[in-house]
Design a protein around this motif. Structure first.
Motif, PDB file in Angstrom:
ATOM      1  N   UNK A  98       6.997  54.189  24.339  1.00 51.86           N
ATOM      2  CA  UNK A  98       8.304  53.285  23.724  1.00 51.86           C
ATOM      3  C   UNK A  98       9.559  54.163  23.426  1.00 51.86           C
ATOM      4  N   UNK A  99       9.105  55.322  23.181  1.00 52.20           N
ATOM      5  CA  UNK A  99      10.426  56.304  22.769  1.00 52.20           C
ATOM      6  C   UNK A  99      11.086  56.731  24.123  1.00 52.20           C
ATOM      7  N   UNK A 100      10.462  56.672  25.336  1.00 50.00           N
ATOM      8  CA  UNK A 100      10.790  56.705  26.517  1.00 50.00           C
ATOM      9  C   UNK A 100      11.802  55.675  26.710  1.00 50.00           C
ATOM     10  N   UNK A 101      11.376  54.601  26.414  1.00 44.78           N
ATOM     11  CA  UNK A 101      12.067  53.031  26.793  1.00 44.78           C
ATOM     12  C   UNK A 101      13.338  52.836  25.862  1.00 44.78           C
ATOM     13  N   UNK A 102      13.180  53.345  24.739  1.00 45.50           N
ATOM     14  CA  UNK A 102      14.278  53.499  23.700  1.00 45.50           C
ATOM     15  C   UNK A 102      15.480  54.467  24.329  1.00 45.50           C
ATOM     16  N   UNK A 103      14.927  55.501  24.741  1.00 46.45           N
ATOM     17  CA  UNK A 103      16.020  56.409  25.444  1.00 46.45           C
ATOM     18  C   UNK A 103      16.888  55.715  26.592  1.00 46.45           C
ATOM     19  N   UNK A 104      15.879  54.900  27.478  1.00 44.54           N
ATOM     20  CA  UNK A 104      16.875  54.082  28.507  1.00 44.54           C
ATOM     21  C   UNK A 104      17.513  53.213  27.866  1.00 44.54           C
ATOM     22  N   UNK A 105      17.163  52.641  26.582  1.00 49.71           N
ATOM     23  CA  UNK A 105      17.990  51.781  26.121  1.00 49.71           C
ATOM     24  C   UNK A 105      19.394  52.315  25.556  1.00 49.71           C
ATOM     25  N   UNK A 106      19.162  53.539  25.097  1.00 50.08           N
ATOM     26  CA  UNK A 106      20.147  54.227  24.646  1.00 50.08           C
ATOM     27  C   UNK A 106      21.215  54.473  25.775  1.00 50.08           C
ATOM     28  N   UNK A 107      20.786  55.073  26.915  1.00 46.99           N
ATOM     29  CA  UNK A 107      21.569  55.159  28.115  1.00 46.99           C
ATOM     30  C   UNK A 107      21.964  53.898  28.578  1.00 46.99           C
ATOM     31  N   UNK A 108      21.603  52.806  28.562  1.00 50.28           N
ATOM     32  CA  UNK A 108      22.048  51.581  28.821  1.00 50.28           C
ATOM     33  C   UNK A 108      23.293  51.354  28.000  1.00 50.28           C
ATOM     34  N   UNK A 109      22.978  51.688  26.732  1.00 51.05           N
ATOM     35  CA  UNK A 109      24.232  51.440  25.780  1.00 51.05           C
ATOM     36  C   UNK A 109      25.226  52.374  25.991  1.00 51.05           C
ATOM     37  N   UNK A 110      25.081  53.352  26.482  1.00 54.52           N
ATOM     38  CA  UNK A 110      26.307  54.252  26.926  1.00 54.52           C
ATOM     39  C   UNK A 110      26.967  53.909  27.930  1.00 54.52           C
ATOM     40  N   UNK A 111      26.139  53.443  28.815  1.00 53.69           N
ATOM     41  CA  UNK A 111      26.745  52.569  30.069  1.00 53.69           C
ATOM     42  C   UNK A 111      27.867  51.517  29.811  1.00 53.69           C
ATOM     43  N   UNK A 112      27.159  50.767  28.843  1.00 52.13           N
ATOM     44  CA  UNK A 112      28.017  49.643  28.364  1.00 52.13           C
ATOM     45  C   UNK A 112      29.236  50.297  27.863  1.00 52.13           C
ATOM     46  N   UNK A 113      29.552  51.442  27.375  1.00 55.93           N
ATOM     47  CA  UNK A 113      30.770  51.780  27.010  1.00 55.93           C
ATOM     48  C   UNK A 113      31.632  52.203  27.947  1.00 55.93           C
ATOM     49  N   UNK A 127      28.606  45.819  21.656  1.00 58.34           N
ATOM     50  CA  UNK A 127      28.031  46.995  21.405  1.00 58.34           C
ATOM     51  C   UNK A 127      27.368  47.289  20.031  1.00 58.34           C
ATOM     52  N   UNK A 128      27.884  46.769  19.112  1.00 60.20           N
ATOM     53  CA  UNK A 128      27.461  46.841  17.589  1.00 60.20           C
ATOM     54  C   UNK A 128      26.185  46.006  17.668  1.00 60.20           C
ATOM     55  N   UNK A 129      25.743  44.854  18.229  1.00 56.37           N
ATOM     56  CA  UNK A 129      24.684  44.267  18.131  1.00 56.37           C
ATOM     57  C   UNK A 129      23.556  45.076  19.017  1.00 56.37           C
ATOM     58  N   UNK A 130      23.924  45.691  19.984  1.00 55.98           N
ATOM     59  CA  UNK A 130      23.123  46.536  20.648  1.00 55.98           C
ATOM     60  C   UNK A 130      22.656  47.682  20.125  1.00 55.98           C
ATOM     61  N   UNK A 131      23.629  48.477  19.071  1.00 58.56           N
ATOM     62  CA  UNK A 131      23.180  49.293  18.307  1.00 58.56           C
ATOM     63  C   UNK A 131      22.326  49.042  17.091  1.00 58.56           C
ATOM     64  N   UNK A 132      22.506  47.938  16.691  1.00 55.14           N
ATOM     65  CA  UNK A 132      21.797  47.268  15.647  1.00 55.14           C
ATOM     66  C   UNK A 132      20.567  46.945  16.184  1.00 55.14           C
TER      67      UNK A 132
END
Length: 195
Positions: A98-113, A127-132
């Motif tokens: 799950x931590x790996x998946x969260x890492x992937x989600x953070x990468x996706x969030x960075x790509x969204x920027x 972006x704020x909604x994703x961070x939340x």
């Protein structure tokens, strides 16, 4: 979030073909583009095929995801093959996945920027909604990890107590012959921490 990539907007058949070719790793980007033009001439003529750079970016994202999935799968296989579950090792492996998946989600969030293909930046509200959402999931995962560590510590303590009881019983059952005196037994108890 910005617009979907040109790959995500493709006809599902073309997208699946690109994913399969990228996952196999058997062709270069130029070979893949040429192959797409040959295999899907109608899409090529209508300029619906992605650019070389779009395929390259998509390939990098896909490779990161595939590497994370492979690593998680191998970890799960190793744990299942080698770990008894008295310390809840499978839950620990699941938490790591799950931590790996969260890492992937953070990468996706960075790509969204990043600036999308259309030149637009991601919507700050999204972006704020994703961070939340990520923060909430991280908090849940952290609680789970803490609970798991507490459970593992309790199992270790119970196992240690059980072992000490077994050692105490064997020591008490040991006869006082062959040079084993009461003093020797006391020294053994002290060395093992048996009260």
């Amino acid at each position: 979030m910005g617009r979907k990539s040109s790959i995500d907007r493709l006809d599902p058949e073309i997208k699946t073909y690109i994913q399969a070719m990228l996952a196999s790793g058997g062709v270069t980007l130029d070979e893949l583009i040429a192959d797409l033009r040959e295999k899907f001439p109608a899409a090529a003529q209508a300029a619906e095929l992605p650019s070389r750079s779009a395929v390259g970016r998509y390939g990098q994202k896909l490779e990161r995801r595939l590497l994370a999935i492979r690593a998680s799968t191998e970890a799960a296989k190793l744990i299942q093959a080698h770990a008894g579950d008295d310390k809840d090792a499978r839950s620990e492996a699941l938490t790591a996945m799950v931590q790996t998946e969260l890492f992937e989600a953070i990468l996706a969030l960075q790509e969204a920027d990043e600036v999308g293909e259309d030149g637009d930046k991601a919507d700050p509200g999204e972006r704020v909604a994703l961070l939340s959402k990520a923060a909430k999931n991280i908090a849940t995962l952290t609680r789970s990890s803490i609970n798991l560590k507490e459970f593992q510590a309790k199992v270790e303590e119970a196992t240690r107590k059980k072992l000490l009881e077994e050692q105490r019983a064997k020591l008490e059952a040991m006869p006082n012959k062959g040079g084993v005196t009461a003093d020797t037994k006391a020294a053994i108890r002290e060395a093992l921490g048996i009260v």
